[in-house]
Design an enzyme around this catalytic site. Structure first.
Site, short mmCIF file in Angstrom:
data_model
loop_
_atom_site.label_atom_id
_atom_site.label_comp_id
_atom_site.label_asym_id
_atom_site.label_seq_id
_atom_site.Cartn_x
_atom_site.Cartn_y
_atom_site.Cartn_z
N ALA A 29 0.82 -1.21 0.00
CA ALA A 29 0.00 0.00 0.00
C ALA A 29 0.85 1.27 0.00
O ALA A 29 2.09 1.22 0.05
CB ALA A 29 -0.94 -0.01 1.21
N HIS A 30 0.18 2.41 -0.03
CA HIS A 30 0.86 3.70 -0.16
C HIS A 30 1.75 4.00 1.05
O HIS A 30 1.45 3.67 2.19
CB HIS A 30 -0.13 4.84 -0.39
CG HIS A 30 -1.20 4.97 0.65
ND1 HIS A 30 -2.17 5.92 0.57
CD2 HIS A 30 -1.46 4.30 1.78
CE1 HIS A 30 -2.99 5.83 1.60
NE2 HIS A 30 -2.56 4.84 2.36
N ASN A 31 2.87 4.62 0.76
CA ASN A 31 3.83 5.10 1.77
C ASN A 31 4.50 3.98 2.56
O ASN A 31 5.13 4.23 3.60
CB ASN A 31 3.17 6.08 2.74
CG ASN A 31 2.73 7.36 2.07
OD1 ASN A 31 1.58 7.46 1.64
ND2 ASN A 31 3.63 8.32 1.93
#
Length: 350
Positions: free
Chosen positions: A239-241
């Site tokens: 997922a993001h980051n």
């Protein structure tokens, strides 16, 4: 190409037992060995196959003791599994590489393509893309605007690399994977959800391999980072980051939620689930289907949900199977206690 047992032993530092002139030209599993094939034995469960295999040469660990004669020529090495990996790499390197740009590929005029590259039919290369030397981009791959790749990358069919993402050297991305799709960012409101724009990128460092149909989301801001040497299996979700540390490996269907930091040299079994905004230390080993809700310091082996040491986990599983019996015994004891209370009351005891 054809090699003798002696040539192979010299390359991997092994010792030949049998015909050093035995020739091989292909690989085979030990149970499916055939004349002219080289196989290997590293798992004791397969030892019985060595007595009947038709493979011409078998790699075997130094410490394996055989109880019967074998027909195959043996090459004894410290670690047969590592050695067969080296031989397979040598074999792959000897295969002819595709080069040239298909006239049916689309390449923007502003794109820069390195030397010795291959770009297959119907591949799309966007504006201001930079492709490093000796990179292979297979048919129907999409490389969006401002993407940069290093040298020696392999991008297989139907891979999509979204705008602005960065790939290092020798990155392999297998078919159907998506690098840089929007992170799952939404803010609830009275009528539904407002989308939070994902304006970051994905950075993939050198020598990373990503399996088929795996997704690595772009960050909300900054970059989702896959550090060098990471290996992701098929159907993995990053997922993001998220930040994945060097040389960490993940089996199929692992899911990592947003903003989690994963250390170096970790190993996650299939279907491990990692919650968001947590930290997992270096050399964390998680068994299949583990669910991780909080931080892990690292240098540990865990399994289960929440994860625990394997010995405690298997004791818990063994006990859980007895729960119906324990429940019945508990109810029987409650009935006995009630009967004793009634008896005492009838006898005038308090």
């Amino acid at each position: 190409m054809e090699f003798t047992a002696k040539q192979i032993a010299d390359f991997i530092g092994g010792k030949v037992e049998g015909d050093e002139n035995a020739k091989i030209h292909t690989f085979a599993k030990i149970e499916e060995g055939e004349t002219g094939a080289i196989s290997f034995l590293s798992n004791p469960k397969y030892t019985h196959y060595i007595y009947d295999t038709k493979a011409s040469v078998v790699l075997i660990n130094d410490d394996v003791e055989l109880t019967q004669p074998v027909r195959a020529t043996l090459i004894r090495v410290k670690n047969a599994y590592e050695c067969v990996a080296k031989l397979l790499q040598l074999y792959e390197a000897s295969l002819p590489k595709k080069t040239g740009i298909s006239p049916m590929a689309f390449i923007a005029e502003s794109a820069k393509i390195g030397e010795g590259c291959y770009i297959g039919a119907f591949a799309y290369i966007g504006e201001n893309v930079e492709i490093g030397d000796n990179t292979q981009i297979h048919p129907h791959a999409v490389i969006e605007d401002k993407v940069k790749t290093g040298s020696g990358c392999k991008i297989y069919p139907n891979v999509t690399v979204y705008e602005g993402c960065r790939l290092g050297n020798n990155v392999t991305i297998h078919a159907g994977s998506v690098i840089g799709a929007d992170g799952f960012g939404f803010a609830p409101n009275a009528e539904g959800y407002d989308k939070i724009p994902q304006i970051g990128i994905v950075t993939i460092e050198d020598n990373v391999e990503i399996g088929a149909n795996t997704c690595v989301d772009r960050s909300t801001m900054g970059s989702t980072v896959i550090h060098k040497g990471v290996k992701l299996d098929n159907l993995v979700q990053i997922a993001h980051n998220v930040e994945v540390g060097e040389n960490t490996v993940m089996s199929a269907q692992v899911g990592v939620a947003g903003s989690t930091k994963i250390g170096k040299w970790c190993m996650f079994g299939g279907q491990v689930g990692i919650s968001g905004h947590i930290s997992i230390g270096d050399k964390t080993f998680l068994g299949a289907q583990s669910g991780v809700p909080g931080n892990i310091k690292g240098d540990t082996t865990l399994i289960g949900t929440p994860p625990m040491e394997p010995k405690a986990y298997f004791k818990t599983i063994a006990l859980s199977r007895k729960l119906p019996e324990i429940y019945k015994q508990l109810n029987d004891l409650k009935k006995q206690v009630e009967e004793l209370k009634k008896t005492d009351n009838n006898n005038g005891n308090v």
